[in-house]
Design a protein around this motif. Sequence first.
Motif, PDB file in Angstrom:
ATOM      1  N   LYS A 104      44.370  48.911  37.211  1.00 41.90           N
ATOM      2  CA  LYS A 104      43.219  49.084  38.109  1.00 41.90           C
ATOM      3  C   LYS A 104      43.579  50.006  39.281  1.00 41.90           C
ATOM      4  O   LYS A 104      42.717  50.708  39.818  1.00 41.90           O
ATOM      5  CB  LYS A 104      42.764  47.726  38.654  1.00 41.90           C
ATOM      6  N   SER A 149      42.497  31.601  28.301  1.00 44.50           N
ATOM      7  CA  SER A 149      43.553  32.150  27.432  1.00 44.50           C
ATOM      8  C   SER A 149      44.277  33.321  28.072  1.00 44.50           C
ATOM      9  O   SER A 149      45.228  33.858  27.497  1.00 44.50           O
ATOM     10  CB  SER A 149      42.916  32.622  26.127  1.00 44.50           C
ATOM     11  N   SER A 171      38.145  33.054  23.490  1.00 46.09           N
ATOM     12  CA  SER A 171      37.804  33.402  22.110  1.00 46.09           C
ATOM     13  C   SER A 171      38.363  32.319  21.189  1.00 46.09           C
ATOM     14  O   SER A 171      39.406  31.726  21.491  1.00 46.09           O
ATOM     15  CB  SER A 171      38.453  34.733  21.720  1.00 46.09           C
ATOM     16  N   TYR A 189      33.058  31.384  25.011  1.00 45.71           N
ATOM     17  CA  TYR A 189      32.128  31.968  25.977  1.00 45.71           C
ATOM     18  C   TYR A 189      31.006  32.670  25.221  1.00 45.71           C
ATOM     19  O   TYR A 189      31.033  32.734  24.001  1.00 45.71           O
ATOM     20  CB  TYR A 189      32.848  32.892  26.976  1.00 45.71           C
TER      21      TYR A 189
END
Length: 314
Positions: free
Chosen positions: A49, A153, A176, A193
């Motif tokens: 980032k 996770s 997931s 999700y």
Amino acid sequence: MTDTSPTVIAVGYGGPDVLRVIEIDPGDPGPGEVLLDIRAAAVNPIDWKLYAPSPHADPTRLPMRLGFEVAGVVAAVGPSVRWLSPGDEVIAWRVRGGYTGRLVVPEQVTVRKPASLDWAAASGLLLTGATAVHTLTATRTGTGDVVLVHGGSGGVGRMVVQLAALRGARVIATASPASHDDLRALGAEPVAYGTGLVERVREAAGAPVTVAIDTVGSDEALDSSVELVADRTRIATIAGFARAAGLGVLALGGGPGADPGTQVREAARAQLVELAADQALDVAVAGVYPLDQVALAHEVSRAGHARGKLVLTP
Ligand SMILES: NC(=O)c1ccc[n+]([C@@H]2O[C@H](COP(=O)([O-])OP(=O)(O)OC[C@H]3O[C@@H](n4cnc5c(N)ncnc54)[C@H](OP(=O)(O)O)[C@@H]3O)[C@@H](O)[C@H]2O)c1
């Protein structure tokens, strides 16, 4: 005079194609500093980032060194170093420019590496672990709480899950499906999700959700958190800063400085290492890459589904 060592730099703002490996002289340790032979440097999303295109991109920061956490062996000590000697194995966080073979760091950011922790896991313990401690402390999480962890996770999420369970909370974590068995092994109840998340969490919880910790930053994570948790001072995000103030939830960062959050994080170092040494806290290592494959490691991190820490070895 020390030898040069391979070092990753970003030469521009963009994708991982702006990364280069060049030779840099690490210099000699000054007062209170040690020179480390780095064995592993962990990748964190903040690393890519920092050089991602942004309206705040500042060309004066280029070329940019990367890497906030490492594990390695003390090669030399500077004047007035108090606890460390050459040969000591340590973890260091928070450092500047950890993607390198040799690095001078302040002694005070080091903690001894337990023998039971391998280099890769050791390098990836503290940034995520300290962030997790901050989220749990800020939300006052403890026994009797039902905690929803978005991104259970991920590097930070796995730490939040484990540390919340150690505090006696019940943990429901989104991930997931490929990571659901891993989350069950860590003591969480996994949910997928995506559409229908609130209903799935309500069904899994069977009781009010009292705390939500968001490591994803998506609208879904924030909106479901405020729908499920009555007390917004017990909702924290580490990634959804743009909407946090408007929703009245906690936005938690951890830059250098003396703010209370940074103090909570730095004070967590010793406890995190102790838990990891006792195998009460697990660091999953999803991939180890030589330094010259840093661009590949960053591509995997950017994709957002690494399922553990990505680590560079010089
Ligand atoms: N503010 C701070 O102090 C601080 C500190 C550390 C990190 N962070 C930030 O926190 C975030 C997470 O960091 P990390 O190191 O844990 O990252 P990471 O290891 O890459 O984990 C990413 C997580 O996001 C989940 N995810 C990906 N896409 C998703 C989606 N569409 N919906 C819901 N979940 C999704 C992944 O789940 P699956 O793989 O199971 O799909 C995984 O659990 C990053 O943005 C990072 O910059 C902030």
